[in-house]
Design an enzyme around this catalytic site. Structure first.
Site: not given
Length: 331
Positions: A159, A266
């Protein structure tokens, strides 16, 4: 001997032979194991996220053994969990997950080495370039070295992009600029040369979004061209109902970046009608670089965002329409 006596005599034997609920669950689920179906399509796994506490809860471990071929630690390998105090490591929860996976022949994805969140204060307070470089190198070497040869792939950096494709502000980018990416990946390659090394992020599902094109794809092409050892891109899929339809284009866009692998990471879909989960997995099939899809958990009420029932199994561990849609998509 009366028939009733015979029946009574056989009753203890029948009780001994009766399968346990876990065995019944394993047999039932294994008849249409989504991991086996994914592998039959030439992919490496259908995975899930878990951790020590969940493995010891209810039927989680039985379902994972039967249905999933890969596990990702949800929290136990993050820096704050492992090294909250500099140089002092809490290995037990992550060791438990690795031992479970190895003993049950499950692939493992390490998650995650460098991330701005769930980061100890002692790291955030570093302002010196050389010191932060050493911290990154030591943490990566120590963590990857503990399970060298056992973990197939690692999310090395996680991220790091803003929505417009620029680099996220963090202690890493503030002190080192984007060079922290090179430092982390080079340390990871040295620590375990055979592990696949990933950069991982979310909101990579819209093919023309800045985060995908200018951010992930643009930067990865540049870094790989400069010799940074990035093997793959992880595409998180924390979605709302209706967003699953863009998964195919997003996966293809990442595959065009030049990396060897794309992992659909995810995946959970709040409010999904069942079909979107199947579509999300089917989107992986025609993309050669897409190696598999991990759901982010087993049952709804154990999810990090349980509202909207985002996973494949309900609170009683019953497979939902979303599970059946994955089965149909992979047949």
């Amino acid at each position: 001997m009366k028939a009733s006596s015979v029946l009574l005599g056989l009753a203890p034997l029948a009780a001994l032979a009766a399968p346990t609920p876990e065995a019944e669950l394993s047999a039932r689920q294994a008849q249409q194991s989504i991991d086996a179906l994914m592998k039959a399509k030439g992919k490496l796994y259908f995975g899930t996220a878990t951790d020590q506490g969940l493995l010891n809860t209810g039927k989680n471990s039985a379902i994972i053994k039967a249905d999933f071929g890969q596990v990702t630690p949800e929290n136990s390998m993050k820096c704050q969990s492992l090294e909250n105090t500099r140089g002092q490591y809490n290995w037990a929860p992550a060791d438990a997950l690795v031992n479970f996976a190895v003993s049950n022949n499950k692939s493992i994805r390490g998650h995650t080495l460098i991330w701005h969140s769930q980061l100890p204060g002692w790291v955030n307070n570093i302002n010196d370039r050389n010191q932060l470089t050493t911290v990154i190198q030591n943490h990566v070497a120590t963590v990857m070295g503990r399970w060298k040869g056992k973990i197939r792939a690692w999310d090395v950096v996680n991220e790091i992009f803003n929505e417009d494709g620029t680099m996220r502000q963090s202690v890493f980018s503030r002190v080192l600029g984007e060079d922290f990416v090179r430092i982390a990946f080079e340390a990871a390659r040295k620590a375990d040369p055979n592990a696949k090394l990933y950069i991982n992020d979310y909101n990579l599902d819209r093919p023309n979004a800045g985060k995908l094109t200018k951010g992930m794809v643009g930067h990865v092409k540049k870094w790989v061209g400069a010799g940074v050892p990035i093997d793959g891109i992880g595409r998180q899929g924390h979605l709302q109902s209706g967003q699953g339809n863009g998964l195919g284009q997003g996966i293809k866009g990442l595959g065009d970046s030049g990396v060897k692998e794309v992992g659909g990471n995810e995946l959970d879909i709040q409010g999904n009608n069942g079909n979107e989960f199947g579509g999300g997995n089917k989107a992986c099939l025609p993309v050669p670089a897409c190696v598999g899809i991990p759901a982010w958990g087993v049952r709804d009420n154990d999810s990090w965002r349980p509202q909207g029932n985002p996973l494949l199994f309900d609170s009683n561990y019953n497979p939902k329409p979303a599970y059946n849609s994955v089965v149909q998509a992979l047949k």
